[in-house]
Design a protein around this motif. Structure first.
Motif, mmCIF file in Angstrom:
data_model
loop_
_atom_site.group_PDB
_atom_site.id
_atom_site.type_symbol
_atom_site.label_atom_id
_atom_site.label_comp_id
_atom_site.label_asym_id
_atom_site.label_seq_id
_atom_site.Cartn_x
_atom_site.Cartn_y
_atom_site.Cartn_z
ATOM 1 N N UNK A 24 0.835 -1.198 0.000
ATOM 2 C CA UNK A 24 0.000 0.000 0.000
ATOM 3 C C UNK A 24 0.867 1.244 0.000
ATOM 4 N N UNK A 25 1.954 1.188 0.768
ATOM 5 C CA UNK A 25 2.865 2.346 0.820
ATOM 6 C C UNK A 25 3.492 2.610 -0.538
ATOM 7 N N UNK A 26 3.817 1.533 -1.211
ATOM 8 C CA UNK A 26 4.468 1.645 -2.511
ATOM 9 C C UNK A 26 3.615 2.438 -3.495
ATOM 10 N N UNK A 27 2.302 2.303 -3.400
ATOM 11 C CA UNK A 27 1.439 3.067 -4.288
ATOM 12 C C UNK A 27 0.926 4.353 -3.628
ATOM 13 N N UNK A 28 1.560 4.726 -2.520
ATOM 14 C CA UNK A 28 1.270 6.034 -1.932
ATOM 15 C C UNK A 28 0.063 6.063 -1.013
ATOM 16 N N UNK A 29 -0.296 4.907 -0.434
ATOM 17 C CA UNK A 29 -1.443 4.885 0.472
ATOM 18 C C UNK A 29 -0.966 4.786 1.916
ATOM 19 N N UNK A 30 -1.309 5.807 2.688
ATOM 20 C CA UNK A 30 -0.951 5.779 4.096
ATOM 21 C C UNK A 30 -2.133 5.236 4.879
ATOM 22 N N UNK A 31 -2.132 3.939 5.130
ATOM 23 C CA UNK A 31 -3.203 3.324 5.903
ATOM 24 C C UNK A 31 -2.748 3.253 7.354
ATOM 25 N N UNK A 32 -3.637 3.635 8.289
ATOM 26 C CA UNK A 32 -3.263 3.691 9.701
ATOM 27 C C UNK A 32 -2.477 2.462 10.163
ATOM 28 N N UNK A 33 -3.055 1.291 10.024
ATOM 29 C CA UNK A 33 -2.347 0.071 10.398
ATOM 30 C C UNK A 33 -3.011 -1.074 9.678
ATOM 31 N N UNK A 34 -2.202 -1.957 9.117
ATOM 32 C CA UNK A 34 -2.801 -2.995 8.284
ATOM 33 C C UNK A 34 -3.468 -4.082 9.121
ATOM 34 N N UNK A 35 -3.292 -4.015 10.480
ATOM 35 C CA UNK A 35 -4.015 -4.989 11.304
ATOM 36 C C UNK A 35 -5.339 -4.417 11.817
ATOM 37 N N UNK A 36 -5.708 -3.223 11.309
ATOM 38 C CA UNK A 36 -6.978 -2.637 11.713
ATOM 39 C C UNK A 36 -8.117 -3.184 10.871
ATOM 40 N N UNK A 37 -9.280 -3.317 11.489
ATOM 41 C CA UNK A 37 -10.435 -3.826 10.746
ATOM 42 C C UNK A 37 -10.920 -2.759 9.771
ATOM 43 N N UNK A 38 -11.300 -3.215 8.596
ATOM 44 C CA UNK A 38 -11.759 -2.297 7.556
ATOM 45 C C UNK A 38 -13.005 -1.527 7.991
ATOM 46 N N UNK A 39 -13.804 -2.130 8.901
ATOM 47 C CA UNK A 39 -15.016 -1.435 9.361
ATOM 48 C C UNK A 39 -14.685 -0.167 10.137
ATOM 49 N N UNK A 40 -13.438 -0.029 10.595
ATOM 50 C CA UNK A 40 -13.032 1.174 11.332
ATOM 51 C C UNK A 40 -12.461 2.265 10.420
ATOM 52 N N UNK A 41 -12.431 2.009 9.123
ATOM 53 C CA UNK A 41 -11.874 3.010 8.205
ATOM 54 C C UNK A 41 -12.996 3.859 7.612
ATOM 55 N N UNK A 42 -12.634 5.062 7.173
ATOM 56 C CA UNK A 42 -13.614 5.913 6.495
ATOM 57 C C UNK A 42 -13.841 5.373 5.082
ATOM 58 N N UNK A 43 -14.915 5.838 4.451
ATOM 59 C CA UNK A 43 -15.219 5.397 3.087
ATOM 60 C C UNK A 43 -14.041 5.620 2.151
ATOM 61 N N UNK A 44 -13.421 6.780 2.296
ATOM 62 C CA UNK A 44 -12.286 7.106 1.435
ATOM 63 C C UNK A 44 -11.095 6.193 1.675
ATOM 64 N N UNK A 45 -10.848 5.897 2.963
ATOM 65 C CA UNK A 45 -9.732 4.996 3.286
ATOM 66 C C UNK A 45 -9.994 3.595 2.748
ATOM 67 N N UNK A 46 -11.260 3.163 2.828
ATOM 68 C CA UNK A 46 -11.597 1.836 2.294
ATOM 69 C C UNK A 46 -11.347 1.778 0.797
ATOM 70 N N UNK A 47 -11.795 2.837 0.142
ATOM 71 C CA UNK A 47 -11.609 2.893 -1.306
ATOM 72 C C UNK A 47 -10.115 2.844 -1.641
ATOM 73 N N UNK A 48 -9.332 3.559 -0.830
ATOM 74 C CA UNK A 48 -7.884 3.570 -1.050
ATOM 75 C C UNK A 48 -7.306 2.168 -0.888
ATOM 76 N N UNK A 49 -7.796 1.436 0.116
ATOM 77 C CA UNK A 49 -7.300 0.065 0.323
ATOM 78 C C UNK A 49 -7.683 -0.812 -0.870
ATOM 79 N N UNK A 50 -8.912 -0.653 -1.339
ATOM 80 C CA UNK A 50 -9.381 -1.473 -2.467
ATOM 81 C C UNK A 50 -8.539 -1.208 -3.705
ATOM 82 N N UNK A 51 -8.252 0.060 -3.944
ATOM 83 C CA UNK A 51 -7.462 0.397 -5.129
ATOM 84 C C UNK A 51 -6.019 -0.042 -4.942
#
Ligand SMILES: Nc1ncnc2c1ncn2[C@@H]1O[C@H](COP(=O)(O)OP(=O)(O)OP(=O)(O)O)[C@@H](O)[C@H]1O
Ligand SMILES: [Mg+2]
Length: 257
Positions: free
Chosen positions: A133-160
């Motif tokens: 995720x970092x390689x493509x420029x996505x700063x995700x809080x922590x990869x062990x966090x549940x997706x249900x705790x992310x905002x819509x935009x963060x989820x979309x970023x993870x999906x992409x």
């Protein structure tokens, strides 16, 4: 500069009963190229995406990957050949963590002591998910966090990010900036640019024309199942693009003109 043609469809058609959704569409995608696929509602964009991703078999026409004719029996076939597709609803599993989502369906199993006692290599996957995720420029809080705790935009970023991380040749994004705020949409566009830099061919579908104009090298306009225009992005501005999509700008030579 774009590289070789990696993915191509020639003259593909698809009908649903009496509805002709695609009528002889042809398209060439080069390595390191971003194509914008645009058109009004019902123009055939998602149908073309489904043909390209192996979800639908075309009624006619041919598909070529790296110059070799291919035929997909399922989306898995296309996926295994290096073609990633992000459908409008991104298909993340909310109860799983970020890293579990990144590896969904591709879970890594470590051999146990007895050789046949496999277990999932959880830490390895968390680290690699983070790195991908970092390689493509996505700063995700922590990869062990549940997706249900992310905002819509963060989820979309993870999906992409997941699609870009796994794609080996082609990535198809159906409306990835929908429902995103300006900043998050901007981040998605950055990810598309990163995918291009990696040498992937990208097909970007969007109704947000400024995004299309910003991030693509070429724009393909579909109208009523037909490709009515395929030209470098530099040949369009906002007005000509809208006119081409709606048909107020004439694109096809009419017989007898
Ligand atoms: N499963 C289906 N069964 C019957 N008709 C369908 C089906 N899917 C799409 N169509 C029809 O095929 C045509 C093309 O639809 P498609 O979904 O490809 O359009 P689109 O360009 O993606 O539109 P939008 O911008 O609204 O997503 C439309 O006339 C649509 O009603
Ligand atoms: Mg659609």
């Amino acid at each position: 500069m774009a590289g070789e043609v990696i993915y191509e469809v020639k003259n593909v058609s698809k009908r649903y009963g009496s509805v002709v959704a695609l009528d002889g569409a042809s398209l060439k995608l080069h390595a390191g190229e971003v194509i914008g696929l645009v058109g009004d509602n019902g123009a055939g964009k998602s149908t073309l995406v489904k043909v390209l991703s192996g979800a639908h078999k075309p009624d006619g026409g041919q598909i070529f990957l790296d110059g070799a004719e291919r035929s997909w029996d399922s989306p898995r076939d296309a996926l295994e050949a290096g073609i990633e597709t992000l459908y409008q609803d991104s298909g993340l599993a909310p109860h799983l963590t970020v890293s579990q989502n990144v590896f969904l369906g591709r879970e890594r199993v470590k051999k146990g002591i007895l050789g046949w006692f496999g277990f999932l290599a959880k830490k390895d996957m968390e680290h690699e998910a983070h790195r991908n995720l970092e390689e493509v420029g996505i700063a995700v809080p922590a990869s062990n966090r549940s997706v249900s705790q992310l905002s819509g935009g963060q989820r979309q970023a993870v999906a992409i990010g997941r699609s870009v991380a796994w794609a080996r040749k082609v990535i198809i994004l159906d409306e990835p900036t929908n429902h995103l705020g300006a900043r998050q949409a901007g981040e998605v566009l950055q990810i598309i640019k990163a995918a291009k830099k990696k040498g992937l061919g990208v097909i970007f579908i969007s109704h947000t024309l400024p995004h299309v104009l910003e991030v693509t090298d070429r724009i393909v306009v579909l109208r009523l199942g037909r490709i009515v225009k395929d030209a470098p992005t530099s040949e369009f501005d906002g007005d000509t693009l809208v006119g081409t999509i709606t048909g107020t700008i004439q694109t096809i030579k009419v017989e007898g003109d």
